[in-house]
Each structure stands twice: as C-alpha cells, then as structure tokens.
Design a protein around this motif. Structure first.
Motif, PDB file in Angstrom:
ATOM      1  N   VAL A 208       0.833  -1.205   0.000  1.00  8.31           N
ATOM      2  CA  VAL A 208       0.000   0.000   0.000  1.00  8.31           C
ATOM      3  C   VAL A 208       0.868   1.256   0.000  1.00  8.31           C
ATOM      4  O   VAL A 208       0.599   2.222  -0.724  1.00  8.31           O
ATOM      5  CB  VAL A 208      -0.943   0.000   1.224  1.00  8.31           C
ATOM      6  CG1 VAL A 208      -1.835   1.243   1.230  1.00  8.31           C
ATOM      7  CG2 VAL A 208      -1.805  -1.259   1.246  1.00  8.31           C
ATOM      8  N   MET A 209       1.938   1.236   0.790  1.00  8.46           N
ATOM      9  CA  MET A 209       2.845   2.379   0.849  1.00  8.46           C
ATOM     10  C   MET A 209       3.565   2.572  -0.487  1.00  8.46           C
ATOM     11  O   MET A 209       3.794   3.713  -0.918  1.00  8.46           O
ATOM     12  CB  MET A 209       3.864   2.190   1.971  1.00  8.46           C
ATOM     13  CG  MET A 209       3.274   1.968   3.356  1.00  8.46           C
ATOM     14  SD  MET A 209       2.095   3.234   3.860  1.00  8.46           S
ATOM     15  CE  MET A 209       3.196   4.595   4.257  1.00  8.46           C
ATOM     16  N   LEU A 210       3.902   1.473  -1.160  1.00  5.15           N
ATOM     17  CA  LEU A 210       4.544   1.583  -2.470  1.00  5.15           C
ATOM     18  C   LEU A 210       3.599   2.231  -3.476  1.00  5.15           C
ATOM     19  O   LEU A 210       4.012   3.088  -4.267  1.00  5.15           O
ATOM     20  CB  LEU A 210       4.966   0.205  -2.971  1.00  5.15           C
ATOM     21  CG  LEU A 210       5.747   0.201  -4.291  1.00  5.15           C
ATOM     22  CD1 LEU A 210       7.152   0.767  -4.091  1.00  5.15           C
ATOM     23  CD2 LEU A 210       5.840  -1.219  -4.871  1.00  5.15           C
ATOM     24  N   GLY A 211       2.323   1.844  -3.434  1.00  2.29           N
ATOM     25  CA  GLY A 211       1.342   2.466  -4.319  1.00  2.29           C
ATOM     26  C   GLY A 211       1.203   3.947  -4.059  1.00  2.29           C
ATOM     27  O   GLY A 211       1.115   4.756  -4.992  1.00  2.29           O
ATOM     28  N   ALA A 212       1.210   4.330  -2.775  1.00  5.69           N
ATOM     29  CA  ALA A 212       1.121   5.749  -2.431  1.00  5.69           C
ATOM     30  C   ALA A 212       2.352   6.515  -2.906  1.00  5.69           C
ATOM     31  O   ALA A 212       2.253   7.665  -3.357  1.00  5.69           O
ATOM     32  CB  ALA A 212       0.944   5.908  -0.925  1.00  5.69           C
ATOM     33  N   LEU A 213       3.516   5.872  -2.801  1.00  5.60           N
ATOM     34  CA  LEU A 213       4.743   6.491  -3.314  1.00  5.60           C
ATOM     35  C   LEU A 213       4.615   6.743  -4.812  1.00  5.60           C
ATOM     36  O   LEU A 213       4.943   7.834  -5.298  1.00  5.60           O
ATOM     37  CB  LEU A 213       5.942   5.590  -3.024  1.00  5.60           C
ATOM     38  CG  LEU A 213       7.271   5.992  -3.668  1.00  5.60           C
ATOM     39  CD1 LEU A 213       7.738   7.342  -3.156  1.00  5.60           C
ATOM     40  CD2 LEU A 213       8.340   4.917  -3.415  1.00  5.60           C
TER      41      LEU A 213
ATOM     42  N   ALA B 194      -4.660   0.229  -4.473  1.00  5.76           N
ATOM     43  CA  ALA B 194      -5.417   1.012  -3.495  1.00  5.76           C
ATOM     44  C   ALA B 194      -4.598   2.196  -2.993  1.00  5.76           C
ATOM     45  O   ALA B 194      -5.107   3.321  -2.874  1.00  5.76           O
ATOM     46  CB  ALA B 194      -5.830   0.115  -2.335  1.00  5.76           C
ATOM     47  N   GLY B 195      -3.315   1.957  -2.686  1.00  2.84           N
ATOM     48  CA  GLY B 195      -2.455   3.048  -2.235  1.00  2.84           C
ATOM     49  C   GLY B 195      -2.254   4.089  -3.316  1.00  2.84           C
ATOM     50  O   GLY B 195      -2.203   5.298  -3.034  1.00  2.84           O
ATOM     51  N   LEU B 196      -2.147   3.642  -4.556  1.00  2.53           N
ATOM     52  CA  LEU B 196      -1.990   4.553  -5.694  1.00  2.53           C
ATOM     53  C   LEU B 196      -3.172   5.503  -5.799  1.00  2.53           C
ATOM     54  O   LEU B 196      -3.004   6.724  -5.964  1.00  2.53           O
ATOM     55  CB  LEU B 196      -1.843   3.736  -6.974  1.00  2.53           C
ATOM     56  CG  LEU B 196      -1.677   4.500  -8.290  1.00  2.53           C
ATOM     57  CD1 LEU B 196      -0.331   5.211  -8.337  1.00  2.53           C
ATOM     58  CD2 LEU B 196      -1.801   3.543  -9.476  1.00  2.53           C
ATOM     59  N   GLU B 197      -4.377   4.965  -5.684  1.00  2.00           N
ATOM     60  CA  GLU B 197      -5.583   5.788  -5.802  1.00  2.00           C
ATOM     61  C   GLU B 197      -5.706   6.778  -4.654  1.00  2.00           C
ATOM     62  O   GLU B 197      -6.094   7.929  -4.850  1.00  2.00           O
ATOM     63  CB  GLU B 197      -6.814   4.891  -5.874  1.00  2.00           C
ATOM     64  CG  GLU B 197      -6.906   4.067  -7.137  1.00  2.00           C
ATOM     65  CD  GLU B 197      -6.826   4.938  -8.394  1.00  2.00           C
ATOM     66  OE1 GLU B 197      -7.510   5.975  -8.449  1.00  2.00           O
ATOM     67  OE2 GLU B 197      -6.052   4.579  -9.312  1.00  2.00           O
ATOM     68  N   VAL B 198      -5.374   6.342  -3.447  1.00  2.00           N
ATOM     69  CA  VAL B 198      -5.443   7.244  -2.299  1.00  2.00           C
ATOM     70  C   VAL B 198      -4.470   8.410  -2.474  1.00  2.00           C
ATOM     71  O   VAL B 198      -4.806   9.568  -2.208  1.00  2.00           O
ATOM     72  CB  VAL B 198      -5.141   6.495  -0.987  1.00  2.00           C
ATOM     73  CG1 VAL B 198      -4.994   7.479   0.171  1.00  2.00           C
ATOM     74  CG2 VAL B 198      -6.258   5.509  -0.677  1.00  2.00           C
ATOM     75  N   ALA B 199      -3.261   8.118  -2.925  1.00  2.00           N
ATOM     76  CA  ALA B 199      -2.258   9.172  -3.114  1.00  2.00           C
ATOM     77  C   ALA B 199      -2.691  10.158  -4.181  1.00  2.00           C
ATOM     78  O   ALA B 199      -2.493  11.369  -4.038  1.00  2.00           O
ATOM     79  CB  ALA B 199      -0.911   8.551  -3.474  1.00  2.00           C
ATOM     80  N   LYS B 200      -3.289   9.662  -5.244  1.00  3.19           N
ATOM     81  CA  LYS B 200      -3.749  10.552  -6.308  1.00  3.19           C
ATOM     82  C   LYS B 200      -4.845  11.494  -5.831  1.00  3.19           C
ATOM     83  O   LYS B 200      -4.998  12.602  -6.354  1.00  3.19           O
ATOM     84  CB  LYS B 200      -4.241   9.730  -7.501  1.00  3.19           C
ATOM     85  CG  LYS B 200      -3.120   9.080  -8.306  1.00  3.19           C
ATOM     86  CD  LYS B 200      -3.666   8.335  -9.503  1.00  3.19           C
ATOM     87  CE  LYS B 200      -2.548   7.757 -10.372  1.00  3.19           C
ATOM     88  NZ  LYS B 200      -3.083   7.016 -11.542  1.00  3.19           N
ATOM     89  N   SER B 201      -5.591  11.054  -4.820  1.00  2.00           N
ATOM     90  CA  SER B 201      -6.658  11.897  -4.273  1.00  2.00           C
ATOM     91  C   SER B 201      -6.160  12.801  -3.153  1.00  2.00           C
ATOM     92  O   SER B 201      -6.929  13.576  -2.582  1.00  2.00           O
ATOM     93  CB  SER B 201      -7.809  11.026  -3.764  1.00  2.00           C
ATOM     94  OG  SER B 201      -7.399  10.260  -2.640  1.00  2.00           O
ATOM     95  N   GLY B 202      -4.862  12.678  -2.807  1.00  3.23           N
ATOM     96  CA  GLY B 202      -4.267  13.567  -1.813  1.00  3.23           C
ATOM     97  C   GLY B 202      -4.210  13.026  -0.404  1.00  3.23           C
ATOM     98  O   GLY B 202      -3.848  13.734   0.529  1.00  3.23           O
ATOM     99  N   GLY B 203      -4.599  11.767  -0.195  1.00  5.44           N
ATOM    100  CA  GLY B 203      -4.604  11.189   1.149  1.00  5.44           C
ATOM    101  C   GLY B 203      -6.003  11.167   1.722  1.00  5.44           C
ATOM    102  O   GLY B 203      -6.959  11.635   1.112  1.00  5.44           O
ATOM    103  N   ALA B 204      -6.118  10.623   2.947  1.00  4.63           N
ATOM    104  CA  ALA B 204      -7.450  10.443   3.523  1.00  4.63           C
ATOM    105  C   ALA B 204      -7.548  10.880   4.973  1.00  4.63           C
ATOM    106  O   ALA B 204      -8.502  10.549   5.663  1.00  4.63           O
ATOM    107  CB  ALA B 204      -7.862   8.980   3.394  1.00  4.63           C
ATOM    108  N   GLY B 205      -6.571  11.619   5.468  1.00  5.21           N
ATOM    109  CA  GLY B 205      -6.674  12.163   6.820  1.00  5.21           C
ATOM    110  C   GLY B 205      -6.266  11.195   7.913  1.00  5.21           C
ATOM    111  O   GLY B 205      -5.707  10.128   7.683  1.00  5.21           O
ATOM    112  N   LEU B 206      -6.604  11.581   9.142  1.00  3.92           N
ATOM    113  CA  LEU B 206      -6.175  10.864  10.337  1.00  3.92           C
ATOM    114  C   LEU B 206      -7.049   9.635  10.570  1.00  3.92           C
ATOM    115  O   LEU B 206      -8.265   9.692  10.434  1.00  3.92           O
ATOM    116  CB  LEU B 206      -6.244  11.794  11.551  1.00  3.92           C
ATOM    117  CG  LEU B 206      -5.782  11.264  12.904  1.00  3.92           C
ATOM    118  CD1 LEU B 206      -4.310  10.897  12.858  1.00  3.92           C
ATOM    119  CD2 LEU B 206      -6.025  12.314  13.987  1.00  3.92           C
ATOM    120  N   ALA B 207      -6.426   8.529  10.944  1.00  5.24           N
ATOM    121  CA  ALA B 207      -7.168   7.318  11.281  1.00  5.24           C
ATOM    122  C   ALA B 207      -7.976   7.552  12.551  1.00  5.24           C
ATOM    123  O   ALA B 207      -7.569   8.301  13.443  1.00  5.24           O
ATOM    124  CB  ALA B 207      -6.199   6.150  11.477  1.00  5.24           C
TER     125      ALA B 207
END
Length: 231
Positions: free
Chosen positions: A164-169, A202-215
């Motif tokens: 997931v972290m790799l996708g966000a990267l 999933a991580g890729l899509e979240v990063a493209k949207s700018g993140g999702a805030g605090l858990a």
C-alpha cells in the motif's frame, strides 16, 4: 548527464513484520529497471513494538554515460531526505523529531494508524500520545504529505502494508518512476503478487486523491465518551 547534481534520497521507517525490506527491494528493482544507479542500506532496530527498522535508498534519477556510478551515502543526513515513508504515525513523528522531514524538501508518505509504544502502554490512565498533534506536526513540516490509514487498506485488500505504501509512493510522483515499473518490481519479487498488486492499486488511488486524513481510534473515542464512574 544533464542538470542532475545530486541523488534522490528515500528513508523508510517500518515495524517488524511489515515488509520494510521488501518495500526497499521493490524501489531498488524499479530504479534498476529504469537504468538508474541505486544503492540501499538498512538498520535493524530493537525493542520497539515488534522491532522498528529503517531502510535508506539513494538513486540517481537518470541514466549515466558509460555506466558511471555516482558515489552514494550509506546513511541519511538531517535535512536531506527527499521522500520519507513511515508505516505508522509515531514512526513518522520520530523521523520528524530527528530532522529527516523538512518543509523545503521532503515528501511524506505516512500511515496514520497507531501501534502503541511501550511507554504509552505503561502510562497511568490513558498514556497514549495525542494523534491529532502528531498528524498536524507532520502535515505542517513536510513539503508534501500523503497521509492515510494504510493498515486499514492493507487489511481490506488482504495485503501487507508495504504494498500500500509503495502504491502511495507511486501516486505521489515524488520519484521519476512510473506505476507500471513498480508493479513489474512486485511481480519480479514473486511474493504474494496478487494481494500486493491489490494493495498497490489502493495506495496509488489514495495518493492521487491527496490522502485520507487521520485514522480514527474507536477504542480511544469510546473511552473519552465514558465517565470516570463508568470506567
């Protein structure tokens, strides 16, 4: 070579069992596939939760003539980290306090979930750190911050958090490496490929949207809503 004058630096802070070493290998193999010179080192940690570890990667963001290799460093320098990947909120905060996250340079890829420190568990009453303060400090002091609950996504996708972290990267655009180069690295590694590709996407899509805030820590919310007598 063109106008490139220094390598890009990536520091990974992970916990034991999260596949930090595999994440490092994916990045290294992606750089090699692009023909970029790259070097990676790791420093195992001790006695923090399941064992905090750091991994450090330096890559030259273009091919070099005649296979010339730049001279890379074996360890990160304060104020000179381009990408900080933290698989847990306190690990990101630890990197910030050490000077590895700076507002003029660092892209932070951080998970906002918590794995509590020993000192938090030992505290009288509720000894947990203030997640909102940690999150705010990280957002404020990074040049770019992609923060979200990567552990929750990993669980839902049946993946390990490293994918997931790799996708966000990849989605952050912080490195000159396209998503398909990373997915090829996952396939080449050959470990839980289907699940890791799902986590990566999933991580890729979240990063493209700018993140999702605090858990959201529901257990802590429930405690906060109870009276002393109820507890």
């Amino acid at each position: 070579m063109t106008g490139v004058t220094r390598p890009l630096t990536v520091l990974i802070a992970a916990l034991g069992g999260e596949g930090g070493g595999v994440l490092m290998n994916w990045i290294v193999n992606a750089a090699i596939a692009k023909g970029f010179p790259v070097q990676a080192t790791s420093i195992p940690g001790v006695a923090q939760r399941t064992g905090a570890t750091t991994y450090y990667v330096e890559l030259w963001p273009e091919k070099t003539p005649n296979d010339a290799r730049p001279i890379f460093s074996l360890s990160p320098a304060i104020g000179e980290v381009d990408v900080m990947i933290a698989t847990e909120l306190a690990e990101g905060s630890r990197a910030l306090s050490a000077g590895y996250i700076t507002p003029d340079r660092t892209t932070l890829i951080g998970s906002t979930h918590r794995v509590y420190l020993t000192v938090e568990k030992m505290g009288m009453g509720d000894g947990r750190l203030d997640e909102k303060k940690l999150y705010s400090a990280l957002k404020k002091n990074a040049q770019q911050a992609v923060m979200f609950d990567a552990a929750d996504i990993a669980q839902r996708k049946g993946a390990i958090i490293n994918a997931v972290m790799l996708g966000a990267l990849a989605g952050s655009g912080a490195l000159p490496l396209e998503p398909d180069v990373f997915t090829s690295a996952i396939k080449k590694e050959g470990k839980a490929v289907k699940a890791n590709l799902a986590g990566f996407s999933a991580g890729l899509e979240v990063a493209k949207s700018g993140g999702a805030g605090l858990a959201v820590d529901t257990a802590k919310q429930n405690i906060s809503n109870q009276t002393e007598q109820e507890l």
